[in-house]
Scaffold this motif. Structure first.
Motif, PDB file in Angstrom:
ATOM      1  N   MET A 255       0.828  -1.213   0.000  1.00  0.00           N
ATOM      2  CA  MET A 255       0.000   0.000   0.000  1.00  0.00           C
ATOM      3  C   MET A 255       0.856   1.254   0.000  1.00  0.00           C
ATOM      4  N   HIS A 256       1.331   1.625  -1.175  1.00  0.00           N
ATOM      5  CA  HIS A 256       2.160   2.820  -1.294  1.00  0.00           C
ATOM      6  C   HIS A 256       1.325   4.094  -1.321  1.00  0.00           C
ATOM      7  N   GLY A 306      -0.244   9.195   1.085  1.00  0.00           N
ATOM      8  CA  GLY A 306      -1.176   8.528   1.988  1.00  0.00           C
ATOM      9  C   GLY A 306      -0.931   7.058   2.167  1.00  0.00           C
ATOM     10  N   GLY A 307       0.299   6.623   1.931  1.00  0.00           N
ATOM     11  CA  GLY A 307       0.644   5.220   2.096  1.00  0.00           C
ATOM     12  C   GLY A 307       1.960   5.051   2.821  1.00  0.00           C
ATOM     13  N   THR A 308       2.542   3.880   2.702  1.00  0.00           N
ATOM     14  CA  THR A 308       3.838   3.579   3.312  1.00  0.00           C
ATOM     15  C   THR A 308       4.666   2.793   2.314  1.00  0.00           C
ATOM     16  N   ASP A 309       5.970   2.784   2.526  1.00  0.00           N
ATOM     17  CA  ASP A 309       6.869   2.101   1.605  1.00  0.00           C
ATOM     18  C   ASP A 309       7.478   0.865   2.276  1.00  0.00           C
ATOM     19  N   HIS A 310       8.269   0.129   1.517  1.00  0.00           N
ATOM     20  CA  HIS A 310       8.826  -1.126   2.013  1.00  0.00           C
ATOM     21  C   HIS A 310       9.715  -0.875   3.235  1.00  0.00           C
ATOM     22  N   GLY A 311       9.533  -1.665   4.261  1.00  0.00           N
ATOM     23  CA  GLY A 311      10.272  -1.482   5.500  1.00  0.00           C
ATOM     24  C   GLY A 311      10.942  -2.750   5.968  1.00  0.00           C
TER      25      GLY A 311
END
Length: 389
Positions: A255-256, A306-311
Motif C-alpha cells: 500500500m504505497h 497517503g501510504g507507506t513504503d517497504h520497511g
C-alpha cells in the motif's frame, strides 16, 4: 457466432483465474492428532504499525499524522487495533487472538517483495535472501520430520503451488475452477481487447451478462470480501477431514498510496477468513493455531501519497483456541529517531520464524535440533515465548 458464445465456467477460467482470493494457493498436510496449524502468507508486506497501532509511543502520531487518526479499539494501554478488524475483538477478549510485533525474517538487503516472499516461505537465514540449496519450503521440511505424515501429505489449491509446502514431501494440487471470478479491472481489460474484434465482442458481452446473476453474485461467488469468508470455510472443511496443516496466501498488502481505504478492505477480508475458520472448525478450533506472516513491514513514516513504503520490522497475526491470546508479544523497540532501523523502519527485535517453529514443536512434537537445523536453518529457538496453551 453461437458456437463462440462462452459458457460461464469457460469465461471465468479463461479470463480471470487470478482475480479471486479463492484461487490463491492453499496447501494442506495430513498428520494424526487433533492439533491443527494454519499458516497464512500475507503477500505484499502488511503494515503492522497500522494493523496494531502503538499509540502509547509518543513518536507514533508524528510519524503518521494521517494513518494514526481513528485509532480503533484498545488492545491494552499501549496498542490499539485497526478499526476495520474490530470484528476480531471478541476473539481478543476471549484469548483467541494475539499478535507478535517488531518481528522479521533474517532478510535485510533490498526490501524486494520477490526475494522477501521467497525468503519467508523458504525459511532461509541469509540476510540477502538466498534460499537453501533445495529451494524448498520450511513447512514441507517440517512435514518431512513428522513420523506420522502420510503419503498424501499436502495439496496446493490455486493457480500455483505455495513454495512453503514445496519439497520432497509429496503434495497434490487442487484448483476451485467453479469459484473463480473476474475482477472489474480484468473485465475492462478483456472487454477492451475484444471490442477491437467484431468476432469476439458480442460473445464476450453475452458471456459477461450471463456471469452476472441477479442475486448479487458474480460467477456464483459473492462479490467483495465475502470471498475470504468462503475461503476460510473451505479451509475449515478440509481441516475437519484428514488434513491437520493448511497454508494459503492473501495478496494485496502493498500500500504505497491511499492506505486508509486499502487497509480497511484487506483487514475486513482477513478478519472474515479467520472468523469463518472458527465457525467451520467448531470444537476443533480449540486445538487450532492460525499464524499470519508477511515478508517484511513498512516504513515508520507515512509517505506523501497517503501510504507507506517497504520497511523491515513487521507483525505476525495469531489466532485460535490453542493460543494464549489477549497479548501483543515481542519486545517493543520504540519509534524515536535513534530507535529506527536505518532511520526509517521499525527495528526487528525477534525472528518471525520462531513463532511457527514453536508451534511445530509444541503442537506436533518436532525436536528443537531439527527445527533449528533443517526447518529453519540458523534459528535460535531460545526460551519458549509462551504464546500457546
Amino acid at each position: 457466432m453461437t458456437d463462440l458464445l462462452l459458457s460461464r465456467r469457460a469465461f471465468l477460467i479463461g479470463c480471470s483465474v487470478a482475480a479471486s482470493p479463492l484461487v490463491t494457493p492453499v496447501s494442506f498436510a495430513s498428520a494424526s492428532g487433533e492439533n491443527r496449524l494454519v499458516v497464512i502468507v500475507l503477500r505484499g508486506a502488511m503494515d503492522g504499525l497500522d494493523v496494531v497501532r502503538p499509540v502509547g509511543d509518543t513518536a507514533f502520531a508524528g510519524l503518521r499524522p494521517t494513518l494514526s487518526a481513528n485509532p480503533g479499539p484498545a488492545l491494552n494501554d499501549f496498542f490499539t487495533l485497526h478499526p476495520a478488524a474490530e470484528s476480531l475483538m471478541p476473539l481478543w477478549k476471549s484469548g483467541e487472538l494475539g499478535f507478535a510485533h517488531a518481528v522479521a525474517t533474517p532478510y535485510r538487503q533490498g526490501r524486494s517483495h520477490f526475494i522477501g516472499q521467497d525468503a519467508l516461505e523458504n525459511g532461509t537465514d541469509q540476510t540477502d535472501g538466498t534460499m537453501t540449496s533445495a529451494h524448498d519450503g520450511w513447512l514441507n521440511r517440517a512435514i518431512g520430520l513428522m513420523k506420522d505424515a502420510t503419503p498424501e501429505t499436502g495439496v496446493s489449491v490455486g493457480q500455483q503451488r505455495l513454495l512453503v509446502l514445496e519439497g520432497d514431501a509429496p503434495s497434490d494440487h487442487w484448483f476451485p475452477v467453479e469459484e473463480s471470478q473476474l475482477s472489474g479491472q480484468g473485465a475492462e481489460l478483456i472487454a477492451a481487447l475484444n471490442a477491437a474484434d467484431p468476432l469476439f465482442a458480442e460473445p464476450f458481452a453475452e458471456a459477461q451478462r450471463l456471469a452476472d446473476t441477479s442475486d448479487g453474485m458474480t460467477g456464483g461467488v459473492p462479490r467483495g470480501k465475502m470471498q475470504y469468508a468462503q475461503l476460510g470455510t473451505y479451509v475449515a472443511q478440509r481441516l475437519m477431514g484428514p488434513s491437520r496443516i493448511a497454508s494459503f496466501s492473501l495478496g494485496g498488502w502493498d500500500m504505497h498510496r491511499d492506505q486508509v481505504r486499502s487497509m480497511a478492505g484487506q483487514l475486513k477480508g482477513l478478519s472474515d477468513a479467520i472468523l469463518a475458520m472458527k465457525e467451520g472448525l467448531g470444537r476443533a478450533w480449540g486445538t487450532t493455531l492460525v499464524i499470519g506472516i508477511t515478508e517484511f513491514g513498512r516504513t515508520a513514516r507515512e509517505n506523501g501519497t497517503g501510504g507507506t513504503d517497504h520497511g523491515t520490522g513487521g507483525l505476525a497475526v495469531l489466532a485460535g483456541g490453542a493460543l494464549k491470546g489477549g497479548h501483543v508479544y515481542g519486545k517493543w523497540p520504540g519509534l524515536g529517531e535513534s530507535d529506527l532501523f536505518e532511520n526509517r523502519d521499525l527495528l526487528p527485535t525477534a525472528d518471525v520464524r520462531a513463532f511457527p517453529a514453536w508451534a511445530l514443536r509444541s503442537m506436533f512434537g518436532l525436536e528443537a535440533a531439527g527445527l533449528e537445523a533443517t526447518v529453519f536453518p540458523g534459528l535460535d529457538l531460545g526460551s519458549d515465548p509462551g504464546f500457546l496453551l
